[in-house]
Design a protein around this motif. Sequence first.
Motif, PDB file in Angstrom:
ATOM      1  N   LEU A  41      31.851  41.858  43.537  1.00 39.53           N
ATOM      2  CA  LEU A  41      30.038  42.065  42.841  1.00 39.53           C
ATOM      3  C   LEU A  41      29.662  42.538  44.312  1.00 39.53           C
ATOM      4  O   LEU A  41      28.308  43.231  44.494  1.00 39.53           O
ATOM      5  N   ILE A  42      30.591  43.217  44.950  1.00 40.85           N
ATOM      6  CA  ILE A  42      30.079  43.784  46.488  1.00 40.85           C
ATOM      7  C   ILE A  42      31.607  44.969  45.880  1.00 40.85           C
ATOM      8  O   ILE A  42      32.887  44.105  46.606  1.00 40.85           O
ATOM      9  N   PRO A  43      31.548  46.175  45.632  1.00 39.56           N
ATOM     10  CA  PRO A  43      31.890  46.696  45.223  1.00 39.56           C
ATOM     11  C   PRO A  43      32.977  47.226  46.552  1.00 39.56           C
ATOM     12  O   PRO A  43      32.294  47.784  47.555  1.00 39.56           O
ATOM     13  N   CYS A  44      34.316  47.196  46.433  1.00 41.51           N
ATOM     14  CA  CYS A  44      34.576  47.404  47.443  1.00 41.51           C
ATOM     15  C   CYS A  44      36.555  47.890  47.017  1.00 41.51           C
ATOM     16  O   CYS A  44      36.886  47.516  45.867  1.00 41.51           O
ATOM     17  N   ASP A  45      37.511  48.286  48.454  1.00 40.24           N
ATOM     18  CA  ASP A  45      38.887  48.313  47.829  1.00 40.24           C
ATOM     19  C   ASP A  45      39.048  47.594  47.757  1.00 40.24           C
ATOM     20  O   ASP A  45      40.702  47.458  47.398  1.00 40.24           O
ATOM     21  N   ALA A  61      44.829  30.944  57.425  1.00 40.45           N
ATOM     22  CA  ALA A  61      44.378  31.446  55.676  1.00 40.45           C
ATOM     23  C   ALA A  61      44.437  32.561  55.692  1.00 40.45           C
ATOM     24  O   ALA A  61      43.414  33.760  56.992  1.00 40.45           O
ATOM     25  N   SER A  62      44.762  33.385  55.172  1.00 40.08           N
ATOM     26  CA  SER A  62      44.992  34.870  54.521  1.00 40.08           C
ATOM     27  C   SER A  62      44.778  35.208  53.221  1.00 40.08           C
ATOM     28  O   SER A  62      45.535  34.110  52.790  1.00 40.08           O
ATOM     29  N   GLN A  63      43.511  35.584  52.499  1.00 43.80           N
ATOM     30  CA  GLN A  63      43.931  35.689  50.611  1.00 43.80           C
ATOM     31  C   GLN A  63      43.437  37.326  50.713  1.00 43.80           C
ATOM     32  O   GLN A  63      42.749  38.025  51.682  1.00 43.80           O
ATOM     33  N   ALA A  64      43.376  38.305  50.269  1.00 45.18           N
ATOM     34  CA  ALA A  64      43.107  39.854  49.487  1.00 45.18           C
ATOM     35  C   ALA A  64      43.474  39.866  47.731  1.00 45.18           C
ATOM     36  O   ALA A  64      44.543  39.552  47.696  1.00 45.18           O
ATOM     37  N   VAL A  65      42.463  40.852  48.470  1.00 45.37           N
ATOM     38  CA  VAL A  65      42.270  41.250  47.283  1.00 45.37           C
ATOM     39  C   VAL A  65      41.857  43.107  46.658  1.00 45.37           C
ATOM     40  O   VAL A  65      41.240  43.389  47.376  1.00 45.37           O
ATOM     41  N   GLU A  66      42.897  43.887  46.711  1.00 39.91           N
ATOM     42  CA  GLU A  66      42.855  44.581  46.283  1.00 39.91           C
ATOM     43  C   GLU A  66      42.383  45.343  45.337  1.00 39.91           C
ATOM     44  O   GLU A  66      42.231  45.939  43.983  1.00 39.91           O
ATOM     45  N   TYR A  67      41.254  46.736  45.409  1.00 33.46           N
ATOM     46  CA  TYR A  67      40.534  47.109  44.147  1.00 33.46           C
ATOM     47  C   TYR A  67      41.241  48.533  44.082  1.00 33.46           C
ATOM     48  O   TYR A  67      40.583  49.496  43.239  1.00 33.46           O
ATOM     49  N   GLY A  68      40.937  48.978  45.843  1.00 31.08           N
ATOM     50  CA  GLY A  68      41.121  50.752  45.772  1.00 31.08           C
ATOM     51  C   GLY A  68      42.525  51.302  45.351  1.00 31.08           C
ATOM     52  O   GLY A  68      42.844  52.551  45.832  1.00 31.08           O
ATOM     53  N   HIS A  70      47.230  50.538  46.295  1.00 28.96           N
ATOM     54  CA  HIS A  70      48.075  48.796  47.423  1.00 28.96           C
ATOM     55  C   HIS A  70      47.862  49.853  49.103  1.00 28.96           C
ATOM     56  O   HIS A  70      48.079  50.882  49.042  1.00 28.96           O
ATOM     57  N   TYR A  71      47.756  48.684  49.711  1.00 32.25           N
ATOM     58  CA  TYR A  71      48.017  48.926  51.362  1.00 32.25           C
ATOM     59  C   TYR A  71      48.489  47.718  51.368  1.00 32.25           C
ATOM     60  O   TYR A  71      49.235  46.727  51.397  1.00 32.25           O
ATOM     61  N   PRO A  72      49.390  49.151  52.724  1.00 34.35           N
ATOM     62  CA  PRO A  72      50.805  48.166  53.215  1.00 34.35           C
ATOM     63  C   PRO A  72      49.592  46.618  54.304  1.00 34.35           C
ATOM     64  O   PRO A  72      49.028  46.888  54.547  1.00 34.35           O
ATOM     65  N   GLU A  73      50.823  45.999  54.595  1.00 40.31           N
ATOM     66  CA  GLU A  73      49.904  44.935  55.174  1.00 40.31           C
ATOM     67  C   GLU A  73      50.229  44.860  56.835  1.00 40.31           C
ATOM     68  O   GLU A  73      50.571  45.990  57.263  1.00 40.31           O
ATOM     69  N   PRO A  74      49.013  45.508  57.268  1.00 37.12           N
ATOM     70  CA  PRO A  74      48.134  45.371  58.912  1.00 37.12           C
ATOM     71  C   PRO A  74      49.357  44.349  59.729  1.00 37.12           C
ATOM     72  O   PRO A  74      49.836  43.140  59.640  1.00 37.12           O
ATOM     73  N   ASP A  75      49.277  44.656  60.713  1.00 36.10           N
ATOM     74  CA  ASP A  75      49.901  44.395  62.249  1.00 36.10           C
ATOM     75  C   ASP A  75      49.051  43.954  62.310  1.00 36.10           C
ATOM     76  O   ASP A  75      48.451  44.263  63.678  1.00 36.10           O
ATOM     77  N   ARG A 124      42.067  52.300  60.192  1.00 36.84           N
ATOM     78  CA  ARG A 124      42.117  52.842  58.782  1.00 36.84           C
ATOM     79  C   ARG A 124      43.074  52.895  57.983  1.00 36.84           C
ATOM     80  O   ARG A 124      44.088  51.988  57.674  1.00 36.84           O
ATOM     81  N   PRO A 125      42.581  53.032  56.148  1.00 42.23           N
ATOM     82  CA  PRO A 125      42.072  53.645  56.263  1.00 42.23           C
ATOM     83  C   PRO A 125      40.884  53.308  56.289  1.00 42.23           C
ATOM     84  O   PRO A 125      39.844  54.132  55.529  1.00 42.23           O
ATOM     85  N   PHE A 126      40.100  52.156  55.932  1.00 46.45           N
ATOM     86  CA  PHE A 126      38.951  51.842  55.808  1.00 46.45           C
ATOM     87  C   PHE A 126      37.807  52.063  56.813  1.00 46.45           C
ATOM     88  O   PHE A 126      37.509  51.197  58.069  1.00 46.45           O
TER      89      PHE A 126
END
Length: 251
Positions: A41-45, A61-68, A70-75, A124-126
């Motif tokens: 619904l909310i166009p995002c990466d 809790a932590s969930q992520a869905v990538e659309y743009g 593959h992004y590395p796991e943040p520190d 970064r890069p968001f």
Amino acid sequence: MSRHSITERHMRAMLDVVDEARHTTTGEIPPLPLLKGLGQLIPCDIAEFSEIDLPTRRVLASQAVEYGGHYPEPDDTLWWRWKHQHPHCADVERSHGYIDVAQLSDYMGMRDFRNLALYSEYMRPFVNMIVLALPTAPGRIRMYHFSRERTQPFTDRDRLTLQLLRPHINTIYREAARRRREPVQLTPRELDVLRAVANGLSTEAIARQFVVSTSTIRKHLENVFRKLDVSSRTAAVARIFPEPDPEAYGP
């Protein structure tokens, strides 16, 4: 901002996301299809959900869905180091989730944001993020956030979509948590003490209220921490009283 910016087609898509999430019984809190649907619904990466206990720095809790891509796991240590640089982080913490849907750019221009270590070392890069916080206990953050690499900000429709869905998202979370929550056997006095803690009373004030010594109250709290497998008052309160009064839910 006008409700007329939401088309009938988009409204049907919003209702479909809510309906699918409500009928998901996989045991996830919140249901992962909810995040996936919101990301469509909310166009995002990348669309993310996170819940954090601030005093203990535990990621609950932590969930992520990538659309743009593959992004590395943040520190996450970098988030703890630099989160103070952006005023929105402080507002979310202080509000206990009672805060309007907001973009980071509502608080700070993009040029200033890019000059922060929070951006260069963590986000970064968001360059764009819109955040939907949910009501929660003091000392916690519970939120959905949607990020983009491109400089185009999120639209009024994106913001309105999240505002309209917010009470439904909160209900879905609460229902999933209620199904998952295991019963904890606290004594009536332990519950009374923990309820007093939730109301902001100090150990001394609780002892005066129940006409007992402070050591007795500390012993009750030790027993509560042991039974709940937590190490702080905030975590104990969040475990037993995880949600504010639904009738107190703000806009």
